[in-house]
Design an enzyme around this catalytic site. Structure first.
Site, mmCIF file in Angstrom:
data_model
loop_
_atom_site.group_PDB
_atom_site.id
_atom_site.type_symbol
_atom_site.label_atom_id
_atom_site.label_comp_id
_atom_site.label_asym_id
_atom_site.label_seq_id
_atom_site.Cartn_x
_atom_site.Cartn_y
_atom_site.Cartn_z
ATOM 1 N N GLN A 1 -8.864 0.045 0.932
ATOM 2 C CA GLN A 1 -10.245 0.511 0.992
ATOM 3 C C GLN A 1 -11.143 -0.314 0.067
ATOM 4 O OE1 GLN A 1 -7.957 3.375 0.669
ATOM 5 N NE2 GLN A 1 -8.166 3.916 2.829
ATOM 6 N N CYS B 1 -11.355 9.543 -1.004
ATOM 7 C CA CYS B 1 -10.110 8.826 -1.286
ATOM 8 C C CYS B 1 -9.659 9.209 -2.688
ATOM 9 C CB CYS B 1 -10.320 7.314 -1.183
ATOM 10 S SG CYS B 1 -8.807 6.381 -1.546
ATOM 11 N N GLY B 2 -8.550 9.928 -2.780
ATOM 12 C CA GLY B 2 -8.077 10.421 -4.059
ATOM 13 C C GLY B 2 -7.668 9.326 -5.026
ATOM 14 N N HIS C 1 -7.105 15.920 7.320
ATOM 15 C CA HIS C 1 -5.675 15.613 7.270
ATOM 16 C C HIS C 1 -4.897 16.538 8.183
ATOM 17 C CE1 HIS C 1 -5.417 12.772 3.813
ATOM 18 N NE2 HIS C 1 -6.572 13.338 3.507
ATOM 19 N N GLU D 1 -3.162 6.456 7.221
ATOM 20 C CA GLU D 1 -4.587 6.700 7.036
ATOM 21 C C GLU D 1 -5.388 6.112 8.203
ATOM 22 O OE1 GLU D 1 -6.228 6.337 3.073
ATOM 23 O OE2 GLU D 1 -4.250 5.778 2.300
ATOM 24 N N CYS E 1 -1.402 7.938 -0.873
ATOM 25 C CA CYS E 1 -2.690 8.503 -0.463
ATOM 26 C C CYS E 1 -2.946 9.744 -1.308
ATOM 27 C CB CYS E 1 -2.676 8.852 1.018
ATOM 28 S SG CYS E 1 -4.214 9.627 1.608
ATOM 29 N N GLY E 2 -3.920 9.673 -2.200
ATOM 30 C CA GLY E 2 -4.187 10.787 -3.092
ATOM 31 C C GLY E 2 -4.682 12.030 -2.378
ATOM 32 N N GLY F 1 -4.187 12.673 0.697
ATOM 33 C CA GLY F 1 -3.070 13.118 1.520
ATOM 34 C C GLY F 1 -2.083 13.957 0.724
#
Length: 284
Positions: free
Chosen positions: A47, A76-77, A167, A216, A225-226, A228
């Site tokens: 990203q 986005c974590g 999600h 993603e 993926c945070g 996620g």
């Protein structure tokens, strides 16, 4: 055109190109973003994060998120932790705790050490309309479980939630390396998800630990993926199979997720690492 200054960062293998939009022009087309995202001819990233001034007086910064294919993302974590690390390293703000805005949410970050950060997100949303999710398969008596059947594949049960982005979480007996891309593609492109969806495959080791792989939207499978991880724990809590604090093991590393349920915020703790600094020229 002047070179575009950037910092490459990563959190459990989920990598980012972070650009300061406060001091330079960062107008880019989707094709230019995808060129920069290329791991063979560009910088290479999952990203792109662009730093901007906040639009609300209570926030410290606003940042935009773009996937590797140039499409915009809402949350986005891992990127939030890396963004906070970037602000700290660049001395853009001296505060230990920051309030950040994205296109879809507001969140807070707290610096625990030079390379470890905690992020607090708003409570997960499970209402299908808020995901958004338009169920076409049969629902199950269990809490928040839905059924999906891809062509030529057996039906599977999954849960959905929104943690700033949508999600779908599927529970598997094992999340060990195997080809899960067909399931991920089928769900990501399903008409039930009008804006697409991030797809997580979760293996529950015990109530305090899970293994997770995430595909993603706009980026494919990533090492971590945070959001996620937050979504997997939230769905697991809804299904009453996980404790309030869970270690989420992903291919790139481990995150600590805590959620007491209900309207409480969900918290994520993990590393944020600066990889290198650089500059790039944008192709027309």
């Amino acid at each position: 055109m002047r070179p575009l200054r950037f910092t490459k960062m990563q959190g459990i293998g989920n990598d980012f190109m972070i650009v300061d939009g406060l001091t330079q022009d960062v107008s880019m087309s989707p094709s230019q973003i995808s060129q920069l995202a290329s791991r063979t001819t560009g910088v290479g990233f999952d990203q792109l994060l662009i730093v901007e001034a906040p639009t609300h007086p209570s926030a410290d910064f606003f940042y935009r998120i773009y996937n590797a294919d140039g499409t915009a993302a809402g949350q986005c974590g891992n990127g939030a932790r890396c963004f906070a690390k970037y602000v700290y390293d660049k001395r853009l703000n001296p505060k230990r705790s920051l309030t950040l805005q994205t296109e879809t949410s507001r969140l807070t970050t707290k610096r625990l050490s030079a390379n470890e950060f905690k992020v607090s997100f708003a409570a997960p949303q499970f209402d299908p309309e808020m995901v958004p999710f338009k169920p076409t398969g049969q629902s199950h008596p269990e809490v928040s479980k839905w059924s999906f059947e891809a062509p030529g594949q057996p039906a599977v049960k999954f849960g959905v939630c929104n943690v700033g982005n949508p999600h779908a979480i599927l529970q598997l007996s094992s999340a060990a390396p195997s080809d899960l891309s067909e399931w991920a593609t089928a769900l990501t492109t399903a008409h039930s998800f009008p804006h697409g969806v991030n797809v997580g495959f979760m293996e529950v080791m015990n109530e305090h630990e899970v293994r997770l792989r995430v595909f993603e939207r706009g980026a494919g499978e990533t090492l971590g993926c945070g959001s996620g991880a937050c979504a997997a724990v939230a769905v697991g809590r809804q299904w009453q199979i996980l404790a309030p604090s869970v270690k989420v093991h992903m291919p790139g590393g481990t995150l600590s997720i805590a959620w007491q349920g209900g309207k409480n915020k969900i918290e994520m703790t993990g590393p944020a690492i600066r990889v290198f600094e650089g500059s790039a020229h944008l192709s027309p």
